[in-house]
Enzyme design. Structure first.
Site, PDB file in Angstrom:
ATOM      1  N   PHE A 133       0.845  -1.193   0.000  1.00 17.07           N
ATOM      2  CA  PHE A 133       0.000   0.000   0.000  1.00 17.07           C
ATOM      3  C   PHE A 133       0.881   1.243   0.000  1.00 17.07           C
ATOM      4  O   PHE A 133       1.757   1.389   0.860  1.00 17.07           O
ATOM      5  CB  PHE A 133      -0.917   0.025   1.231  1.00 17.07           C
ATOM      6  CG  PHE A 133      -1.841   1.216   1.228  1.00 17.07           C
ATOM      7  CD1 PHE A 133      -2.976   1.232   0.430  1.00 17.07           C
ATOM      8  CD2 PHE A 133      -1.551   2.349   1.986  1.00 17.07           C
ATOM      9  CE1 PHE A 133      -3.815   2.345   0.400  1.00 17.07           C
ATOM     10  CE2 PHE A 133      -2.386   3.462   1.965  1.00 17.07           C
ATOM     11  CZ  PHE A 133      -3.527   3.458   1.172  1.00 17.07           C
ATOM     12  N   ASP A 218       9.176   2.774   1.611  1.00 21.78           N
ATOM     13  CA  ASP A 218       7.984   3.485   2.076  1.00 21.78           C
ATOM     14  C   ASP A 218       7.843   3.204   3.568  1.00 21.78           C
ATOM     15  O   ASP A 218       7.377   2.141   3.981  1.00 21.78           O
ATOM     16  CB  ASP A 218       6.751   3.013   1.302  1.00 21.78           C
ATOM     17  CG  ASP A 218       5.464   3.714   1.770  1.00 21.78           C
ATOM     18  OD1 ASP A 218       5.468   4.287   2.870  1.00 21.78           O
ATOM     19  OD2 ASP A 218       4.462   3.659   1.033  1.00 21.78           O
ATOM     20  N   LYS A 247       2.710   9.506   8.460  1.00 26.37           N
ATOM     21  CA  LYS A 247       1.922   9.194   9.654  1.00 26.37           C
ATOM     22  C   LYS A 247       2.490   9.675  10.994  1.00 26.37           C
ATOM     23  O   LYS A 247       2.062  10.697  11.517  1.00 26.37           O
ATOM     24  CB  LYS A 247       1.641   7.695   9.707  1.00 26.37           C
ATOM     25  CG  LYS A 247       0.650   7.251   8.620  1.00 26.37           C
ATOM     26  CD  LYS A 247       0.143   5.848   8.867  1.00 26.37           C
ATOM     27  CE  LYS A 247      -1.002   5.480   7.947  1.00 26.37           C
ATOM     28  NZ  LYS A 247      -0.624   5.043   6.600  1.00 26.37           N
TER      29      LYS A 247
HETATM   30  C1  LIG Z   1      -0.903   5.329   5.205  1.00 24.29           C
HETATM   31  C2  LIG Z   1       0.117   4.931   4.191  1.00 24.29           C
HETATM   32  C3  LIG Z   1       0.275   5.636   2.992  1.00 24.29           C
HETATM   33  C4  LIG Z   1      -0.643   6.780   2.601  1.00 24.29           C
HETATM   34  O1  LIG Z   1      -0.591   7.832   3.506  1.00 24.29           O
HETATM   35  P1  LIG Z   1      -1.745   8.963   3.474  1.00 24.29           P
HETATM   36  O2  LIG Z   1      -1.261   9.984   4.469  1.00 24.29           O
HETATM   37  O3  LIG Z   1      -3.008   8.284   3.878  1.00 24.29           O
HETATM   38  O4  LIG Z   1      -1.806   9.495   2.105  1.00 24.29           O
HETATM   39  C5  LIG Z   1       1.277   5.251   2.140  1.00 24.29           C
HETATM   40  N1  LIG Z   1       2.099   4.223   2.425  1.00 24.29           N
HETATM   41  C6  LIG Z   1       1.985   3.522   3.572  1.00 24.29           C
HETATM   42  C7  LIG Z   1       2.942   2.412   3.848  1.00 24.29           C
HETATM   43  C8  LIG Z   1       0.986   3.836   4.485  1.00 24.29           C
HETATM   44  O5  LIG Z   1       0.848   3.119   5.595  1.00 24.29           O
END
Ligand SMILES: *Cc1c(COP(=O)(O)O)cnc(C)c1O
Length: 388
Positions: A133, A218, A247
Site C-alpha cells: 500500500f 515506504d 503518519k
Molecule cells: C498510510 C500509508 C500511505 C498513505 O498515507 P496517506 O497519508 O493516507 O496518504 C502510504 N504508504 C503507507 C505504507 C501507508 O501506511
C-alpha cells in the site's frame, strides 16, 4: 447519536459510516461524544505518536500558530530547516529532504524523483509488491498492489510490475537494468502488518545495486520509533535511495517527507516539484516536538511486554501475533476481525480490523506498561465475545 445521521448526509460514502465519534483524548485515552472512555490501541493509524494532547505537542503547535502559521514556499522558515536537519541527523547519511502534507504526497514526490532518474537513464518500469500500500493518489495508487482499490481507477500511465512480498528470488527476476525503482514497505502495513523474512531488505538492496534500480523504502507507517528504531530500515542495516515518511512524523498534524540519499537527493531541478502547504511551520513545529519526545527505550520495553503478553494468551480464536515494536497484528483462526474490533470497543479498547483475519494494534508510543497490561488482560474476553 445524531452525528451519525448528519455525517451520512454530509459526506461522500467512501469511508462508510465510522462507528464511533471521538471528542477528546489525553495520553493513550480517548473519550467519545457520549463520554465513554477507551484505551486507544490504534493511535489514528500509527499516527498519534505522542498520544493525545501531549503537552509538548500542544505547546509547540500553539506557539507556532500564534507566531506564524504559514509562509508558502516563496519564503523559508526556521522550523522547516530545523526539522530537515534533525531528520538528516537521525538518518546519519548524506541526503536531502522534501516536505509534503501526507503519505501519498510523499510517495508522489518519490515517484517523480525516481521518474527523473529513469528518464535520464533510459529506464522504463517500476517494481512493487503484491498487497503493498502506497497511497490513494494516482501515482501512489499505481504502485499499490491491492487490486480492490487499484483496479477501479486503472489503467495507469506507467508500467508497474508486482512481485510477491518477501520473495527475494521473484524480486531478482523482476528487476533488470531497465527497472527505474523498487517500491517496498520494510514491513507491509495495510496488508496486515506483515514483516518480510530476515534478509529480504538486504537482498532488495543488493538487487538494486547490481541493476542500478533505485530502492524506495515506504516508511510512512513504520518510521518515527514505531518499530523501536527511528526508521525500520535501520534495523535491517540497509540504506534506501529514497525514503518516504508521514503518519507518525507529525504526531497528528499533517506532514509527509520524501528523503533522497546521495545524488538522488539532488535530482529535482528548480520548479520540478512543490507544495503550497508542504513543510508548513505548524506541522514542522509538531514534528520537532514528536522527534524531541519519542523515547525508543520505552517503545522497546513496552512493545516487548505487549507482544509477550499477547503471545501468552491461549485462546481458540487466536492463531498468532506478528509485527515489530508497537505495531502488531493479532492473527485469527477465523475471519472475525470486525467482531473483535466491535467487542474491543464495547470493552473500552480501540483496535483496528485490518484484514478479515488480522486485528492491528498500533498504540501511541507513550502507551504505558499498565495500559498494555489492561489490554492483554481484557483480550481473551474480547476474543470470546467475538467468537459468539
Ligand atoms: C498510510 C500509508 C500511505 C498513505 O498515507 P496517506 O497519508 O493516507 O496518504 C502510504 N504508504 C503507507 C505504507 C501507508 O501506511
Amino acid at each position: 447519536m445524531d452525528l451519525l445521521h448528519r455525517f451520512e448526509q454530509a459526506f461522500m460514502p467512501n469511508y462508510g459510516l465510522p462507528p464511533i465519534a471521538l471528542a477528546r483524548g489525553e495520553g493513550s485515552r480517548v473519550w467519545d461524544v457520549d463520554g465513554k472512555e477507551y484505551l486507544d490501541f490504534i493511535g489514528g493509524i500509527a499516527t498519534s505518536s505522542l498520544g493525545h494532547a501531549h503537552p509538548a505537542l500542544v505547546e509547540a503547535v500553539c506557539k507556532q500558530v500564534a507566531t506564524i502559521a504559514h509562509t508558502s514556499n516563496l519564503f523559508m522558515h526556521e522550523p522547516e530547516v530545523l526539522l530537515a536537519e534533525r531528520l538528516l541527523a537521525l538518518l546519519n547519511a548524506p541526503a536531502r529532504v522534501f516536505f509534503a502534507n501526507s503519505g501519498t504526497e510523499a510517495n508522489e514526490a518519490a515517484y517523480k524523483l525516481a521518474l527523473k532518474y529513469g528518464r535520464r537513464e533510459g529506464r522504463s518500469y517500476f517494481v512493487a509488491a503484491e498487497n503493498g500500500f502506497h497511497g490513494r493518489t494516482i501515482g501512489a495508487l499505481s504502485l499499490t498492489g491491492k487490486a480492490a482499490i487499484r483496479d477501479p481507477f486503472g489503467p495507469f500511465p506507467v508500467d508497474v510490475r508486482f512481485v510477491p512480498y518477501g520473495d527475494a528470488d521473484a524480486l531478482k527476476e523482476a528487476v533488470t537494468g531497465d527497472c527505474i525503482a523498487v517500491f517496498l514497505e520494510p514491513t507491509q502495513g495495510e496488508a496486515g502488518v506483515v514483516p518480510p523474512p530476515d534478509g529480504y531488505f538486504g537482498a532488495a538492496r543488493e538487487i538494486c545495486d547490481s541493476t542500478g534500480a533505485l530502492l524506495v523504502a515506504d516508511e510512512i507507517q513504520s518510521a518515527i520509533g514505531r518499530t523501536g528504531h527511528w526508521f525500520a530500515h535501520q534495523a535491517d542495516g540497509v540504506t534506501p535511495d529514497i525514503l518516504t515518511l508521514a503518519k507518525g512524523l507529525g504526531g497528528g498534524l499533517p506532514i509527509g517527507a520524501c528523503v533522497g540519499f546521495g545524488d538522488v537527493g539532488k535530482l529535482f531541478d528548480k520548479g520540478d516539484h512543490g507544495s503550497t502547504f508542504g513543510g508548513n511551520p505548524v506541522a514542522c513545529a509538531a514534528a520537532l516536538a514528536v522527534l524531541g519526545n519519542v523515547d525508543l527505550g520505552h517503545v522497546r520495553s513496552v512493545s516487548a511486554r505487549l507482544r509477550d503478553g499477547l503471545r501468552s494468551i491461549d485462546h481458540p480464536l487466536l492463531k498468532g501475533v506478528r509485527g515489530r515494536g508497537l505495531w502488531l497484528a493479532t492473527v485469527l483462526r477465523e475471519p472475525r476481525a470486525a467482531a473483535v474490533q466491535r467487542a474491543a470497543a464495547e470493552a473500552g479498547f480501540l483496535v483496528n480490523a485490518l484484514q478479515p483475519d488480522a486485528v492491528r494494534l498500533a498504540p501511541p508510543l507513550v502507551v504505558t506498561a499498565g495500559e498494555v497490561d489492561a489490554l492483554v488482560a481484557a483480550y481473551p474476553g474480547i476474543l470470546t465475545e467475538a467468537s459468539k
